[in-house]
Design an enzyme around this catalytic site. Structure first.
Site, short mmCIF file in Angstrom:
data_model
loop_
_atom_site.label_atom_id
_atom_site.label_comp_id
_atom_site.label_asym_id
_atom_site.label_seq_id
_atom_site.Cartn_x
_atom_site.Cartn_y
_atom_site.Cartn_z
N ASP A 135 8.82 -0.14 2.74
CA ASP A 135 9.22 -0.50 1.38
C ASP A 135 10.74 -0.56 1.26
OD1 ASP A 135 9.23 2.22 1.86
OD2 ASP A 135 8.42 2.78 -0.10
N ARG A 136 11.43 0.36 1.92
CA ARG A 136 12.90 0.33 1.92
C ARG A 136 13.42 -0.90 2.65
NH1 ARG A 136 14.79 5.81 4.39
NH2 ARG A 136 16.86 5.06 3.74
N ASN A 148 1.47 5.56 -1.17
CA ASN A 148 0.84 6.82 -0.80
C ASN A 148 -0.42 7.10 -1.61
OD1 ASN A 148 2.76 8.08 1.21
ND2 ASN A 148 4.17 7.62 -0.45
N THR A 203 9.52 26.81 -20.99
CA THR A 203 9.43 26.68 -19.53
C THR A 203 9.04 25.26 -19.13
OG1 THR A 203 8.82 29.00 -19.29
CG2 THR A 203 8.29 27.55 -17.45
N TYR A 205 19.18 2.25 11.30
CA TYR A 205 18.41 3.26 12.02
C TYR A 205 18.42 3.00 13.53
CZ TYR A 205 16.20 5.76 8.10
OH TYR A 205 15.95 6.56 7.02
N LYS A 248 -0.29 -1.68 -4.82
CA LYS A 248 0.17 -2.73 -5.74
C LYS A 248 -0.06 -4.08 -5.07
CE LYS A 248 3.83 0.13 -7.75
NZ LYS A 248 5.30 0.26 -7.97
N ILE A 279 0.85 -1.19 0.00
CA ILE A 279 0.00 0.00 0.00
C ILE A 279 0.88 1.24 0.00
CG2 ILE A 279 -1.86 1.23 1.17
CD1 ILE A 279 -2.57 -1.42 2.57
#
Length: 238
Positions: free
Chosen positions: A98-99, A9, A174, A89, A13, A7
């Site tokens: 996800d990481r 943001n 631009t 961490y 998927k 899930i």
């Protein structure tokens, strides 16, 4: 059969796993996730595995449905250590799930290698995993869409239409200037990450994943591999 769910943001998927084999990855808008949608997917599903970086209400839909239909549910969280991978961490649960899953997947796909993982999605993230399973840290950059929209939302006279093709040539309008700069910034971020990783370890592999992986790959000169299902390979370990 298991249903593996990532899930994000804005989109969710999912893939089905049967006897260790993953089906084609599909996706749905988060606002479309409801009991009716789940019913259409879970006829032969015995268990559901979830990883989420989104709001809790979506997980609540899965929890309620699983309880009503006696389906086993596993919600994965980031940890300090699992399957031979150690997080860098100090507060491991704050590392994006996800990481964490890409680290777990990389460790099983490329054991004993130093690997840089680039996940190019809503955010573009970089994580370095050494050949002993130690996460050596990483970087987080806003993804292409956020880079583009943040400039337009904070300026009054920059008018541009977003293009979705990767291009780093100098813009002659631009729109081209903004679009191409977003890709150039992302590419520079990745290339600098590769240089930094190479200072810390003898780098063996660069892996690309995420929704923009193939577009980034077309611009990247460094040898790399694209593994679109990297998060789900990590989920398979549970």
């Amino acid at each position: 059969m298991r249903l593996l769910v990532d899930i994000g943001n804005t989109r969710t998927k999912y893939t089905f796993e049967q006897q260790g084999v993953l089906s084609m990855i599909q996706s749905e808008r988060n606002e479309a996730i409801n009991e009716k949608w789940l019913t259409s997917l879970t006829e032969s599903v015995e268990s559901i595995v979830i990883a989420s970086v989104s709001e809790a209400y979506i997980i609540d839909v899965f929890i309620s449905y699983a309880q009503q239909h006696n389906i086993e549910l596993d919600i994965i969280k980031s940890e300090s250590k699992r399957f031979g991978v150690t997080s860098s961490y100090q507060q491991p649960t704050t590392l994006g799930i996800d990481r964490w899953l890409t680290l777990l997947a990389t460790n099983i796909l490329y054991p004993d290698q130093n690997v840089l993982i680039v996940d190019a999605g809503t955010a573009t993230t970089i994580d370095l995993l050494n050949n002993k399973g130690m996460h050596l840290g990483g970087w987080i950059l806003p993804g292409i869409d956020i880079l583009f929209n943040s400039l337009l939302s904070n300026t009054s006279q920059v008018l541009a239409t977003q293009e979705h093709q990767g291009n780093i040539s100098f813009g002659k309008s631009t729109s081209d200037g903004v679009n191409n700069a977003c890709w150039a910034a992302t590419l520079g971020f990745i290339e600098q990450g590769i240089k930094q990783a190479s200072k810390e370890v003898s780098l063996d592999n660069v892996l690309l994943t995420g929704g923009n992986a193939e577009k980034v790959a077309a611009l990247l000169n460094t040898q790399h591999r694209i593994i679109n299902e990297l998060v789900f390979i990590g989920m398979q370990r549970f």
